[in-house]
Every structure is written in structure tokens, then in C-alpha cells.
Design a protein around this motif. Structure first.
Motif, PDB file in Angstrom:
ATOM      1  N   LEU A  81      53.600  74.416  48.374  1.00 52.01           N
ATOM      2  CA  LEU A  81      54.116  75.418  47.436  1.00 52.01           C
ATOM      3  C   LEU A  81      53.069  76.492  47.186  1.00 52.01           C
ATOM      4  N   SER A  82      53.509  77.746  47.158  1.00 47.29           N
ATOM      5  CA  SER A  82      52.615  78.847  46.822  1.00 47.29           C
ATOM      6  C   SER A  82      53.414  79.910  46.065  1.00 47.29           C
ATOM      7  N   SER A  83      52.725  80.893  45.519  1.00 45.92           N
ATOM      8  CA  SER A  83      53.409  81.955  44.772  1.00 45.92           C
ATOM      9  C   SER A  83      53.061  83.311  45.350  1.00 45.92           C
ATOM     10  N   ILE A  84      54.046  84.202  45.348  1.00 45.89           N
ATOM     11  CA  ILE A  84      53.838  85.580  45.796  1.00 45.89           C
ATOM     12  C   ILE A  84      53.467  86.407  44.568  1.00 45.89           C
ATOM     13  N   GLY A  85      52.301  87.001  44.577  1.00 48.80           N
ATOM     14  CA  GLY A  85      51.859  87.811  43.450  1.00 48.80           C
ATOM     15  C   GLY A  85      52.515  89.177  43.446  1.00 48.80           C
ATOM     16  N   LYS A  86      52.283  89.925  42.365  1.00 51.55           N
ATOM     17  CA  LYS A  86      52.865  91.262  42.255  1.00 51.55           C
ATOM     18  C   LYS A  86      52.306  92.215  43.305  1.00 51.55           C
ATOM     19  N   ASP A  87      51.046  91.988  43.698  1.00 47.96           N
ATOM     20  CA  ASP A  87      50.444  92.836  44.724  1.00 47.96           C
ATOM     21  C   ASP A  87      49.842  91.947  45.813  1.00 47.96           C
ATOM     22  N   GLY A 146      57.069  90.223  44.618  1.00 46.60           N
ATOM     23  CA  GLY A 146      56.034  91.249  44.630  1.00 46.60           C
ATOM     24  C   GLY A 146      56.071  92.061  45.907  1.00 46.60           C
ATOM     25  N   THR A 147      55.034  92.863  46.096  1.00 43.64           N
ATOM     26  CA  THR A 147      55.009  93.801  47.220  1.00 43.64           C
ATOM     27  C   THR A 147      54.967  93.099  48.576  1.00 43.64           C
ATOM     28  N   LEU A 148      54.494  91.854  48.616  1.00 42.09           N
ATOM     29  CA  LEU A 148      54.365  91.151  49.896  1.00 42.09           C
ATOM     30  C   LEU A 148      55.596  90.319  50.259  1.00 42.09           C
ATOM     31  N   GLU A 192      58.940  87.613  54.293  1.00 41.06           N
ATOM     32  CA  GLU A 192      60.275  87.310  54.837  1.00 41.06           C
ATOM     33  C   GLU A 192      60.357  87.707  56.311  1.00 41.06           C
ATOM     34  N   ASP A 193      59.781  88.847  56.654  1.00 42.37           N
ATOM     35  CA  ASP A 193      59.802  89.278  58.063  1.00 42.37           C
ATOM     36  C   ASP A 193      58.981  88.326  58.944  1.00 42.37           C
ATOM     37  N   LEU A 194      57.804  87.931  58.456  1.00 43.24           N
ATOM     38  CA  LEU A 194      56.926  87.055  59.241  1.00 43.24           C
ATOM     39  C   LEU A 194      57.551  85.681  59.476  1.00 43.24           C
ATOM     40  N   SER A 195      58.362  85.234  58.519  1.00 46.74           N
ATOM     41  CA  SER A 195      58.923  83.879  58.598  1.00 46.74           C
ATOM     42  C   SER A 195      60.404  83.869  58.973  1.00 46.74           C
ATOM     43  N   VAL A 219      60.385  77.791  56.186  1.00 44.33           N
ATOM     44  CA  VAL A 219      59.825  78.613  55.117  1.00 44.33           C
ATOM     45  C   VAL A 219      60.953  79.016  54.173  1.00 44.33           C
ATOM     46  N   PHE A 220      60.763  78.728  52.877  1.00 44.89           N
ATOM     47  CA  PHE A 220      61.765  79.036  51.863  1.00 44.89           C
ATOM     48  C   PHE A 220      61.130  79.978  50.834  1.00 44.89           C
ATOM     49  N   ILE A 221      61.790  81.103  50.557  1.00 48.84           N
ATOM     50  CA  ILE A 221      61.288  82.065  49.570  1.00 48.84           C
ATOM     51  C   ILE A 221      62.331  82.184  48.469  1.00 48.84           C
ATOM     52  N   PHE A 222      61.979  81.706  47.262  1.00 46.41           N
ATOM     53  CA  PHE A 222      62.946  81.615  46.172  1.00 46.41           C
ATOM     54  C   PHE A 222      62.921  82.819  45.224  1.00 46.41           C
ATOM     55  N   GLY A 223      61.830  83.575  45.194  1.00 41.59           N
ATOM     56  CA  GLY A 223      61.744  84.678  44.246  1.00 41.59           C
ATOM     57  C   GLY A 223      61.355  84.201  42.851  1.00 41.59           C
ATOM     58  N   GLN A 224      61.690  85.016  41.864  1.00 41.99           N
ATOM     59  CA  GLN A 224      61.308  84.710  40.486  1.00 41.99           C
ATOM     60  C   GLN A 224      62.027  83.461  39.981  1.00 41.99           C
TER      61      GLN A 224
END
Length: 244
Positions: free
Chosen positions: A172-178, A208-210, A215-218, A224-229
């Protein structure tokens, strides 16, 4: 006895009742941001004259500015700093308002006795960008009564509720605002690892900005699962095996 004073009306996710339950003296000025700049200083002066605090602790740009502007009566003033003002305010409020908030808070920092930073990076930023010397790192604590290690059944239920594979090893990791959390770097490094380890998956929360780059890289990977906020970080922590 501690007093907790808030500037604006409480939001739906406010923890007002939690503080009240443990006997903290509470008071809300209930002012909008516009009226706060006009009336808050007057109201705060009256409150502080009445309670005569031995220490003033502020959190946030507006609170720091008001605290710094209170008439000196001898009590020390400290504040908690949790961000990089010159980056975060610009990103959240736009160039002009972000610039204004950064300058006014930086001015307040110089008047406050001690700026307590939540990490070494935050402290180094204040020292480098604003030339502050009245700083100290006091790392964020973790509520070990709330963030507890899940039982096997709790982990299974958390994964099922998030539609994640029950038997996988979850990172698990988090995507920061920048870009400071290097989320794109994590994806790049993990892709080949995931291809060779089909029982592992990578989960991101936050936005965030990344996010679009991640999403493109994965995009070609089903691991790879990206859930957002999310408002329930604990559910993801219960589901995970490792946190990056």
C-alpha cells in the motif's frame, strides 16, 4: 485546563464531540473566512483575556497569523507545521491566494516562539526557504488504540469490502498532492517485480498530480489498483501487508 478554540463553523466530519467527551473546554467563533479576517482578532483577544492561557498552540495559516498578532502577555506561543507552505498553498488555492497565505504565515512563523514540524523534511524546508531558526521536529504520533493490527478475519473482510484478492500479498502507498512522494518512481520499480510475482499487488490511495502518470505506467498491469481519495484509511491499512 485545556481550551480548544476553532475559527469556522464545524464541518460534518468534525471531531468536536470527541474532544467534548473527554472534558476539553470548547468554543467556536463560527466565522466564515471573510468575516474571520474582520472579527476573529477582536473575539480572540476577549477570549484570551478571560482564560489567560499559560501556552498558546495554533494550527493552520489563519490560526498562526491570529496567534502571532495577539498582544504579548508573556505566555509562549507554538504552532504545528504539517506542510510546505510555498508549494501546498499555491496548489490548493491558486497562485495569488497561495502566495499571500505563504507570505502572511511565514511572517507569523517569525513571531511565534517555536514552530513544531511533523518531519525533518518540513523543518528543513522552513529553514531553507524562510530562514527560520525557531524550529523543531516533533514527529506525528499514531493512535495505537485506533490503528490496531487486524486479525486474519478482519484482514479478509477488509480485502473483500475493497474487492481486492484475499490471498494476495498487498503493498500500500499513497499518491501525494505533488511529486514529493515519488509515486511514479514506485510504480516504475514495482512493475517488473509484479510481473515476476503474480501473488503480489500494489495499491494506491490518494490523489494528486502524479495520479495520471501512475495510471499510464500501470495501465497494462492487473496488479496495480488506484483508488483515489478515501476517508477510511484504516480499512486499507487493515487490508495491506506492507506500507510504502
Amino acid at each position: 485546563d485545556p481550551y480548544l478554540i476553532t475559527l469556522s463553523p464545524e464541518t460534518s466530519d468534525s471531531r468536536w464531540s470527541d474532544f467534548k467527551r473527554i472534558g476539553v473546554n470548547m468554543q467556536s467563533l463560527g466565522l466564515t473566512r471573510f468575516y474571520g479576517f474582520i472579527l476573529a482578532r477582536i473575539k480572540l483577544n476577549k477570549i484570551f483575556k478571560k482564560i489567560n492561557p499559560s501556552l498558546i498552540h495554533s494550527q493552520g495559516a489563519r490560526a498562526d497569523v491570529f496567534s502571532a498578532g495577539l498582544p504579548g502577555t508573556g505566555q509562549p506561543k507554538i504552532c504545528s507545521v504539517r506542510n510546505f507552505p510555498q508549494l501546498d498553498y499555491k496548489m490548493e488555492y491558486g497562485v495569488f491566494l497561495g502566495w499571500y497565505l505563504t507570505l502572511t504565515q511565514a511572517k507569523a512563523f517569525r513571531t511565534i516562539d517555536l514552530c513544531c514540524c511533523v518531519s525533518n523534511a518540513v523543518e528543513e524546508n522552513l529553514q531553507k526557504e524562510f530562514g527560520l531558526k525557531n524550529t523543531k521536529t516533533v514527529r506525528n504520533g499514531v493512535d495505537n488504540l485506533f490503528f490496531t493490527k487486524p486479525s486474519p478475519n478482519e484482514k479478509k473482510r477488509a480485502r473483500e469490502s475493497l474487492s481486492l484478492p484475499v490471498d494476495s500479498i498487498i503493498w500500500l502507498s499513497s499518491i501525494g498532492k505533488d511529486s514529493r512522494k515519488n509515486s511514479d518512481f514506485i510504480v516504475k520499480e514495482f512493475i517488473s517485480f509484479l510481473d515476476d510475482n503474480l501473488n503480489h499487488i500494489l495499491v494506491f490511495i490518494g490523489d494528486g498530480t502524479l495520479r495520471e502518470i501512475c495510471e499510464d505506467l500501470s495501465s497494462h498491469s492487473s496488479q496495480v489498483f488506484i483508488f483515489g481519495q478515501t476517508e477510511d484509511v484504516r480499512l486499507f491499512l487493515h487490508a495491506a501487508d506492507y506500507f510504502i
